[in-house]
Scaffold this active site. Structure first.
Site, PDB file in Angstrom:
ATOM      1  CG  HIS A  16      -0.289  -0.154   2.525  1.00 46.09           C
ATOM      2  ND1 HIS A  16       0.098  -1.391   3.000  1.00 46.09           N
ATOM      3  CD2 HIS A  16       0.088   0.739   3.456  1.00 46.09           C
ATOM      4  CE1 HIS A  16       0.672  -1.241   4.184  1.00 46.09           C
ATOM      5  NE2 HIS A  16       0.695   0.044   4.491  1.00 46.09           N
TER       6      HIS A  16
ATOM      7  CG  HIS B 185       0.920   5.401   4.028  1.00 46.33           C
ATOM      8  ND1 HIS B 185       0.063   5.316   5.099  1.00 46.33           N
ATOM      9  CD2 HIS B 185       1.690   4.280   4.074  1.00 46.33           C
ATOM     10  CE1 HIS B 185       0.310   4.183   5.771  1.00 46.33           C
ATOM     11  NE2 HIS B 185       1.297   3.544   5.167  1.00 46.33           N
TER      12      HIS B 185
HETATM   13  P1  AMP Z   1       1.615   0.528   7.387  1.00 43.23           P
HETATM   14  O1  AMP Z   1       2.074   0.872   8.781  1.00 43.23           O
HETATM   15  O2  AMP Z   1       2.406   1.206   6.321  1.00 43.23           O
HETATM   16  O3  AMP Z   1       1.493  -0.974   7.186  1.00 43.23           O
HETATM   17  O4  AMP Z   1       0.180   1.174   7.255  1.00 43.23           O
HETATM   18  C1  AMP Z   1      -0.999   0.504   7.538  1.00 43.23           C
HETATM   19  C2  AMP Z   1      -2.068   1.568   7.612  1.00 43.23           C
HETATM   20  O5  AMP Z   1      -3.318   0.938   7.561  1.00 43.23           O
HETATM   21  C3  AMP Z   1      -2.028   2.391   8.920  1.00 43.23           C
HETATM   22  O6  AMP Z   1      -1.811   3.761   8.600  1.00 43.23           O
HETATM   23  C4  AMP Z   1      -3.415   2.143   9.527  1.00 43.23           C
HETATM   24  O7  AMP Z   1      -3.963   3.296  10.134  1.00 43.23           O
HETATM   25  C5  AMP Z   1      -4.231   1.689   8.324  1.00 43.23           C
HETATM   26  N1  AMP Z   1      -5.346   0.814   8.616  1.00 43.23           N
HETATM   27  C6  AMP Z   1      -5.346  -0.262   9.445  1.00 43.23           C
HETATM   28  N2  AMP Z   1      -6.564  -0.842   9.426  1.00 43.23           N
HETATM   29  C7  AMP Z   1      -7.336  -0.121   8.566  1.00 43.23           C
HETATM   30  C8  AMP Z   1      -8.693  -0.195   8.134  1.00 43.23           C
HETATM   31  N3  AMP Z   1      -9.519  -1.171   8.566  1.00 43.23           N
HETATM   32  N4  AMP Z   1      -9.153   0.728   7.273  1.00 43.23           N
HETATM   33  C9  AMP Z   1      -8.337   1.703   6.829  1.00 43.23           C
HETATM   34  N5  AMP Z   1      -7.048   1.842   7.194  1.00 43.23           N
HETATM   35  C10 AMP Z   1      -6.559   0.944   8.057  1.00 43.23           C
END
Ligand code: AMP
Ligand code: ZN
Length: 136
Positions: A99, A101
């Site tokens: 993903h 950001h």
């Molecule tokens: P990372 O730390 O780069 O793996 O980012 C994962 C991101 O996913 C974090 O910024 C979380 O806030 C976001 N996240 C986790 N669960 C969900 C969800 N159910 N819906 C939307 N975002 C989420």
């Protein structure tokens, strides 16, 4: 992937504030935003991170970003945006489905990256380590 949070968002099993979808990608709001409009852009193809996935899905997320970034910033009155991708646990990755950001930025916001100031010799050593791998 059965146990992947983002695959479940793609399938609709888990709800999300989806803002864009096409055949290869999905974009939705991050539930823990670091700025207003913080969006995650994911490929529909499951892979744990950028390196593990296909070249097509890597290109597809950049195409989606190019399409939606100006619309997100305009809609929210942002004046720019940062892109960031955490690949690997030590890089801060918590969800193991690739993903990107997208974090909109606003006039006078305070967020900053902390820079360091290495000397030329140190940069040359780092360059040489990377160059050896890239020419192999
Ligand atoms: P990372 O730390 O780069 O793996 O980012 C994962 C991101 O996913 C974090 O910024 C979380 O806030 C976001 N996240 C986790 N669960 C969900 C969800 N159910 N819906 C939307 N975002 C989420
Ligand atoms: Zn997945």
């Amino acid at each position: 992937m059965d146990n992947c949070l983002f695959c479940k968002i793609i399938s609709g099993e888990i709800p999300a504030h989806k803002i864009y979808e096409d055949d290869e990608t999905l974009a939705f709001l991050d539930i823990g935003p670091v700025s207003e409009g913080h969006t995650l852009i994911i490929p529909k193809e499951h892979a744990t991170d950028l390196t593990a996935g296909s070249e097509e899905s890597a290109l597809a997320i950049m195409q989606t970003i190019k399409e939606i970034a100006p619309k997100i910033t305009e809609a929210l009155g942002a004046t720019g945006y940062n892109l960031g991708m955490n690949n690997g646990r030590d890089a801060g990755q918590d969800v193991f489905h690739t993903h990107m950001h997208l974090m909109p930025r606003y006039e006078n916001d305070e967020r900053k990256f902390v820079k360091s100031f290495p000397d030329n010799q140190f940069l040359a050593q780092i360059k040489s380590k990377i160059a050896q791998k890239l020419t192999n």
